[in-house]
Design a protein around this motif. Sequence first.
Motif, short mmCIF file in Angstrom:
data_model
loop_
_atom_site.label_atom_id
_atom_site.label_comp_id
_atom_site.label_asym_id
_atom_site.label_seq_id
_atom_site.Cartn_x
_atom_site.Cartn_y
_atom_site.Cartn_z
N GLN A 3 -38.39 -14.81 4.55
CA GLN A 3 -38.23 -13.54 5.25
C GLN A 3 -39.16 -13.53 6.45
O GLN A 3 -40.35 -13.81 6.33
N LEU A 25 -47.63 -5.92 7.77
CA LEU A 25 -47.40 -4.69 7.01
C LEU A 25 -46.25 -4.90 6.04
O LEU A 25 -45.23 -5.49 6.39
N GLN A 26 -46.39 -4.41 4.83
CA GLN A 26 -45.33 -4.55 3.84
C GLN A 26 -44.19 -3.57 4.09
O GLN A 26 -43.07 -3.79 3.66
N PHE A 27 -44.47 -2.47 4.77
CA PHE A 27 -43.44 -1.47 5.05
C PHE A 27 -43.75 -0.78 6.37
O PHE A 27 -44.89 -0.76 6.82
N THR A 28 -42.73 -0.25 6.99
CA THR A 28 -42.88 0.51 8.23
C THR A 28 -43.10 1.97 7.87
O THR A 28 -42.39 2.51 7.03
N ARG A 30 -42.79 5.97 7.89
CA ARG A 30 -41.62 6.82 8.16
C ARG A 30 -41.99 7.97 9.08
O ARG A 30 -43.15 8.34 9.19
N GLU A 33 -44.76 10.79 8.45
CA GLU A 33 -45.82 10.26 7.61
C GLU A 33 -47.13 10.19 8.39
O GLU A 33 -47.14 9.99 9.60
N HIS A 49 -36.45 0.38 16.69
CA HIS A 49 -36.31 -1.00 16.24
C HIS A 49 -35.68 -1.82 17.36
O HIS A 49 -34.64 -1.46 17.89
#
Length: 82
Positions: A3, A25-28, A30, A33, A49
Motif C-alpha cells: 500500500q 499517518l494511519q488515517f486522514t 475528517r 475534527e 484529494h
Amino acid sequence: MSQEVAKIIVWEEKQKSYLKKFYDLQFTPRIGEEVYLNKENWRVTRIEHDLEVNEVNVYVELIKKAKQEKSSNSYINDSSQK
C-alpha cells in the motif's frame, strides 16, 4: 500487496500558510475534527484529494480559546451615577 503512503499536507485556511507535512499517518482527519499542531488546537475545515500525485491537502482553522477575564470591575456605567 503493498500500500502506498499518501502525503498529507496541512494548511491554515485563512492565510494559506503551510503548517506541517506527514507521510506516515494511519488515517486522514475528517472535516470538523480537532487536531493538535504547533502547541495549538485546530479544526479541520476542508480536505482536497489529489490522486495524480497521491497527495491530500487538509485545511484547518485555529480554535481560539475563550479567556476568563474579570471584566465586571473594569466596566462602570457612568450614566447611572449622575
